[in-house]
Design a protein around this motif. Structure first.
Motif, PDB file in Angstrom:
ATOM      1  N   PRO A 148      38.037  36.902  38.604  1.00  0.00           N
ATOM      2  CA  PRO A 148      38.247  35.453  38.488  1.00  0.00           C
ATOM      3  C   PRO A 148      39.604  35.090  37.917  1.00  0.00           C
TER       4      PRO A 148
ATOM      5  N   LEU B 104      41.969  35.251  40.899  1.00  0.00           N
ATOM      6  CA  LEU B 104      41.704  34.095  41.759  1.00  0.00           C
ATOM      7  C   LEU B 104      42.256  32.811  41.137  1.00  0.00           C
ATOM      8  N   LYS B 105      42.123  32.684  39.825  1.00  0.00           N
ATOM      9  CA  LYS B 105      42.634  31.501  39.140  1.00  0.00           C
ATOM     10  C   LYS B 105      44.151  31.398  39.283  1.00  0.00           C
TER      11      LYS B 105
ATOM     12  N   GLN C 296      45.849  30.431  42.590  1.00  0.00           N
ATOM     13  CA  GLN C 296      45.889  29.025  42.992  1.00  0.00           C
ATOM     14  C   GLN C 296      47.293  28.448  42.779  1.00  0.00           C
TER      15      GLN C 296
ATOM     16  N   GLY D 114      37.574  33.138  34.541  1.00  0.00           N
ATOM     17  CA  GLY D 114      38.970  33.188  34.943  1.00  0.00           C
ATOM     18  C   GLY D 114      39.909  32.460  34.011  1.00  0.00           C
TER      19      GLY D 114
ATOM     20  N   VAL E  26      37.584  29.805  41.881  1.00  0.00           N
ATOM     21  CA  VAL E  26      37.451  31.197  41.435  1.00  0.00           C
ATOM     22  C   VAL E  26      36.205  31.848  42.038  1.00  0.00           C
TER      23      VAL E  26
END
Length: 250
Positions: A8, A11-12, A15, A82, A170
């Protein structure tokens, strides 16, 4: 699932900008060391503590909060999978707020030296960490607007839109549903409302068919309709890859 693709934290940060394979590996290793677990209603760090590590939530929900002398609590912000608990906490001599768990939480502790080495050697990570800190500040501003100007229904609808979009970023949503482990008392502490008012507002949102809430699962049948009810503009979350000019090539 590929651990690099499901982490996570990665993924965070992606962004904001696409990270290199090396940077993702570095974050994945960092998030797998110094892992701690805490049950619900515990403190990851308390007001007055001297911060020594950067804490990253890997699973579960936490919150930043302040207690008044008479015991009343204000939840200042939510810390979701995350999220850094405080990305620039090392500049503080002591904590001026507490970070507590709302659910069982798994988190990683990164020593200050490790964080400084990562950001010094990898400028893209430094920029991503700064983006994260700026987004947190933007979220704080939006919560201030909610407390000062939005009425109860707008306030709650806005919070649910924010939670859903943050979790979706996330990989923590399924279709138009997500986890919502906040109790009504927790919602009251976050939105400056009484528990009775929270209950009444939830019933109103249900009656308008803007949400479906079953146990710990929130379903939003029409996200655009809920955003309209909340006067929600997602621009403060800065989810449109503003650091794309920094993207890695690999």
């Amino acid at each position: 699932m590929d651990l690099l693709a499901s982490n996570p934290l990665i993924l965070k940060l992606e962004q904001f900008t696409r990270l290199s394979f090396e940077e993702k590996q570095l974050l994945n290793v960092a998030a797998s060391e110094g892992v701690r677990q805490i049950g619900p209603r515990g403190d990851i760090i308390r007001e007055g503590d001297r911060p020594q590590t950067l804490n990253i939530v890997l699973s579960g929900w936490a919150c930043r909060y302040k207690h008044l002398e008479d015991g009343r609590r204000q939840i200042i912000s939510l810390v979701l999978p995350g999220d850094f608990c405080d990305s620039h906490v090392f500049v503080l001599r002591q904590m001026d707020h507490s970070i507590g768990s709302l659910t069982p939480v798994t988190y990683a502790q990164l020593p200050r030296r490790r964080v400084e080495e990562m950001t010094a050697k990898h400028p893209r990570l430094s920029q991503a960490f700064l983006w994260d800190a700026l987004v947190n500040a933007a979220i704080q501003r939006e919560w201030t607007v909610s407390l000062g100007q939005r009425h109860a229904l707008e306030r709650m609808a806005h919070l649910m839109c924010e939670i859903f979009l943050r979790l979706r970023g996330v990989g923590q949503t399924e279709g138009n549903s997500c986890d919502l482990p906040l109790t009504q008392a927790g919602m009251a502490d976050a939105m400056g409302l009484s528990v009775v008012h929270v209950n009444r507002t939830l019933q109103e949102l249900r009656a308008m068919k803007l949400i479906v809430l079953k146990g710990r699962t929130l379903t939003i049948p029409d996200i655009a309709a809920l955003q309209d009810a909340a006067q929600f503009n997602p621009n403060y979350l800065h989810l449109d890859a503003e650091g794309r000019h920094l993207d890695a090539n690999d």
